[in-house]
Enzyme design. Structure first.
Site, PDB file in Angstrom:
ATOM      1  N   ASP A 250       0.864  -1.169   0.000  1.00  0.00           N
ATOM      2  CA  ASP A 250       0.000   0.000   0.000  1.00  0.00           C
ATOM      3  C   ASP A 250       0.905   1.223   0.000  1.00  0.00           C
ATOM      4  O   ASP A 250       2.077   1.152   0.377  1.00  0.00           O
ATOM      5  CB  ASP A 250      -0.913  -0.007   1.226  1.00  0.00           C
ATOM      6  N   TRP A 251       0.376   2.363  -0.413  1.00  0.00           N
ATOM      7  CA  TRP A 251       1.208   3.551  -0.623  1.00  0.00           C
ATOM      8  C   TRP A 251       1.762   4.055   0.721  1.00  0.00           C
ATOM      9  O   TRP A 251       1.019   4.507   1.576  1.00  0.00           O
ATOM     10  CB  TRP A 251       0.396   4.611  -1.344  1.00  0.00           C
TER      11      TRP A 251
END
Length: 826
Positions: A250-251
């Site tokens: 995930d970012w």
């Protein structure tokens, strides 16, 4: 006619001959150590590294649970800046109510077509985390409280997306349940619950749809970050399920890129600069990271590039057709929860007063990284004139942020007096549901429910239409004649809802989550969201309807519930351990759709388990008087549980009841089935009395430890702040500058909430750990600099500032040197 829940539709097959030809023959052995390291790190917010000398191009990743969000200009991961127009379909929480994997696949195919046309190679979705609590702030992006339903629908999305050569990336793997401190929270869960509830949906997706990527979750799972958890990424995902694709963080979700690479994480996103690549190179040279692990991860990215479609080869997109599909999906997903005296459907010519701000300014999607820039946006006011209804008057009725306005209310009541029927559009405002913040209650604003009471007093023919990404409490239910929950219905939702209200489309949505009477009735009411370091899943298997049916807790609307404009009869039910069949007949006067639901209940004693669990379903559409035989497969998976003692899935010998009905509390037939099993039935564990009785609201430390099979970890924060503490702990920092920074951030958050519009950037920052500063600044900040910043926060200003400045100089020089080496193929 489709009668089997596992049936799929014909779909275009991606031809790999259109893939990037230059990269077809490149192998990991052709790459230098630095090139391999660069390949598994991001190049920008949305792009992977390209290796021009090998003909390996960059891949473009974009958000896309319910619409493609490819940003133009300045990029960010929260949806703050503009993105290219794309069809905004109903969110997953809405589509789940269709119980229709075929529809999910059609939506997925449309998403894949638009992604391909925009040059997107990897679409970040669908989301299929389990709705552990209705307070989850991001639940609008997720399908259900049940893993089978979530997995089947997500698999449909993945098949559709990948039919156009775009890689789907289901998320967030795994046990990601709350938004508060989501990047540092540790989900503490026993292995049986982990496998049966929180991993099962992902397993279905992998086995039935073969996604080419999967996104890891921000949180820790049992003390280890999901992105560097070998149990999740290697043992379960790859070894047990056979996943061969790439794992994408995930970012900002990468904690330690070396540990992640070792555990099975393939790609760190977004760009963390070349510091990450250097860490990998140094680790291989020092022997702390096996060359084989880096080779495996780089190979997974090369495969992702090889399987990507050739840029510019996508067919043109028919946006009108996609808008029509979005309207169809919205209608199919709307749930009719009440229809007193058959108030609905409304006949042509019915004089209606349309009341409610949501009818004019629809709330059609959630806030955060899933926000789509729609190709168009319909409102009820736009379309009511074409619905056959006669609009008497429109009145906004209330301010959606909850601010009282007596004049708006008075005008709405006056309009209600002059109409045959009132269409009252209520819902949750934007601040109520957003990525980055969990809900604090399940109420509508008082101005809305008070308006309902006053309108119903002058005209009892009130149809309430809800716009919300999840459930709300309905103590006001007796004040309306009909209730339709449209969820967040996408850009064409207004038309879909009008189709249902007027009977153009049968009301056929069925709830994919339970609507409790009160928040206090939920199994996690006292513990969600977790406020400390850990989130303890003490309720175990008893999530959603598994809890309510087992503990005997009454609900407002049960899982799987939904009314129709016609009626259905069930007959000729036959079941064995392999399948169940039932004849369904439309006994009404309208064509309609029924969702046949199959649950399994164990009758003989054994290990603790919920009273009943969904094990199959099928949606059928029938004309008046028409009958069909529905067959739903069962097999070993319908009766198994994960046995911690043997470390394997087992089926206890014994008698089970196969329950067939229209929702979890409406069992039309029960058939006893004797199952041989793989092990004798076990006696309930005397150390787990709460789980045997489903009395899981207040499980003791001792019993939870027995369930875990280990001591319960400490939940409290202690000691000085570290790189993995969230920025919201700046309030506890020794440095007065740090505490001032926290006050500034908090005041901005409060101002945004007062305006009714979430400040996503502030929410992200407050939930973000210090180490994410190095992961989200495009290489400007290194891990060494983060250590200096943490020293400052802990009250050592001068030594911390000196360390930070020195690290900045070293990082800048190293970045230039590494860029040259990478350019030269070193």
């Amino acid at each position: 006619m489709q009668t089997n829940g596992d049936a799929t539709t014909a779909r275009p097959v991606h031809d790999r001959s259109t893939s990037s030809r230059a990269a077809q023959d490149v192998t990991v052995q052709d790459l230098s150590l630095l090139e391999k390291a660069a390949l598994v790190t991001g190049k920008s917010v949305w792009e992977t590294y390209d290796l021009p000398r090998h003909g390996v191009r960059s891949l473009w990743l974009a958000d896309g649970p319910h619409g493609v969000r490819k940003q133009v200009g300045s990029a960010d991961h929260l949806g703050l800046n503009a993105s290219e127009p794309a069809t905004c379909f109903p969110t997953a929480a809405a589509v789940a109510n269709s119980w229709d994997p075929l529809l999910a696949e059609q939506i997925g195919a449309a998403l894949g077509a638009e992604a391909a046309a925009q040059g997107v190679d990897v679409l970040l979705g669908p989301g299929l985390n389990i709705k552990r609590s209705p307070l989850g702030g991001r639940s609008f992006e997720y399908f259900s409280e049940d893993p089978l339903l979530a997995g089947k629908l997500a698999a449909g999305y993945v098949r559709g997306i990948q039919s156009h050569g775009v890689a789907a990336c289901p998320k967030h793997f795994a046990v990601n349940s709350q938004e508060l401190r989501r990047m540092v929270s540790d989900s503490v869960v026993d292995e049986r619950t982990l496998r049966e509830i929180y991993l099962t949906g992902f397993g279905i997706v992998v086995e039935e749809a073969a996604p080419r990527a999967i996104m890891s979750a921000y949180n820790l799972v049992n003390g280890v970050y999901a992105n560097e958890n070998p149990f999740l990424l290697q043992q379960v995902l790859r070894d047990e399920w056979g996943f061969t694709g790439a794992v994408v963080t995930d970012w900002g979700g990468s904690n330690d890129i070396v540990a992640g690479t070792r555990a099975g994480s393939s790609l760190e996103m977004p760009c963390a600069g070349l510091d990450s690549a250097r860490q990998l190179v140094d680790a291989v040279r020092a022997g702390t990271l096996a060359q084989a692990d880096l080779d495996a991860r780089a190979g997974e990215i090369l495969a992702l590039v090889r399987d990507a479609a050739q840029p510019g080869a996508a067919a043109p997109v028919d946006l009108d057709a996609h808008h029509a599909l979005a309207r169809h999906a919205a209608a199919r997903s709307a749930v009719l929860l009440k229809n007193q005296d058959e108030l609905l459907p409304l006949a042509a010519g019915t004089r209606v007063a349309v009341i409610g701000d949501f009818a004019q300014t629809p709330r059609y999607q959630g806030a955060g990284s899933s926000a789509v820039n729609p190709t168009r946006l319909d409102s009820v006011l736009d379309l009511v004139g074409d619905s056959g209804l006669e609009l008497v008057e429109f009145a906004p009725g209330f301010r959606r942020n909850g601010t009282p306005d007596a004049e708006l209310r008075r005008a709405a009541v006056d309009a209600a007096r002059r109409a045959d029927v009132v269409l009252l559009f209520l819902g949750l405002d934007e601040i109520a549901e957003s990525e980055g913040i969990d809900r604090s209650h399940l109420d509508l604003h008082a101005v809305q429910t008070e308006l309902l009471a006053e309108v119903a007093a002058v005209n009892p023919a009130v149809v309430v239409v809800l716009s919300a990404g999840g459930v709300v409490e309905v103590p006001w239910l007796d004040r309306c004649g009909a209730l339709v929950h449209g969820y967040l219905a996408g850009q064409a939702g207004a038309g879909g809802l009008l189709d249902v209200l007027t009977g153009k489309v049968d009301a056929s949505g069925r709830l994919a989550e339970t609507v409790p009477l009160r928040l206090a009735d939920t199994p996690t009411a006292d513990t969600f969201p977790a406020l400390q370091r850990t989130a303890e899943y003490r309720e175990g298997l008893y999530v959603g309807y598994r809890y309510y049916t087992s503990a005997g807790v009454p609900v407002a609307f049960p899982f799987g519930f939904g009314l129709s404009y016609t009626t259905f009869a069930y007959g000729d039910v036959v079941a064995d351990a392999e399948q169940v069949s039932v004849t369904v007949t439309n006994t009404g006067q309208r064509t309609g759709a029924e969702v046949v639901q199959v649950y399994v209940h164990r009758e003989t004693p054994g290990v603790h388990r919920p009273d009943r669990e969904l094990k199959g379903f099928a949606r059928v559409e029938l004309a008046p008087g028409e009958s069909t035989t529905v067959t739903v497969p069962l097999g070993e998976r319908a009766f198994r549980h994960f046995d911690v003692g043997t470390g394997a899935w087992q089926v206890e010998q014994g008698r089970y009841a196969v329950l067939v009905g229209s929702h979890v509390d409406d069992v039309r037939a029960s058939v006893a089935v004797d199952v041989t099993g793989t092990m004798p039935a076990a006696a309930p564990d005397p150390a787990l009395p709460s789980y045997a009785s489903a009395a899981v609201r207040d499980v003791s430390d001792t019993e939870f430890a027995a369930l875990l099979g280990r001591p319960v970890p400490s939940a409290t924060w202690s000691g000085p702040l570290g790189p993995n503490d969230a920025l919201d702990r700046l309030a506890d920092a020794r440095s007065p500058l740090a505490r001032l920074a926290h006050r500034v951030l908090s005041s901005r958050k409060d101002r945004a909430e007062a305006k009714g519009t979430p400040d996503l950037n502030i929410l992200f920052l407050l939930n973000m750990p210090f180490r994410a500063i190095a992961k989200m600044t495009n290489g400007m900040v290194s891990a060494e600099m983060v250590d200096g910043i943490v020293r400052i926060v802990n009250g050592h200003f001068f030594s911390g500032a000196g360390a930070t400045v020195g690290a900045w100089v070293r990082n800048a020089r190293a970045n230039r040197r590494t860029a040259r080496q990478l350019r030269d193929g070193a």
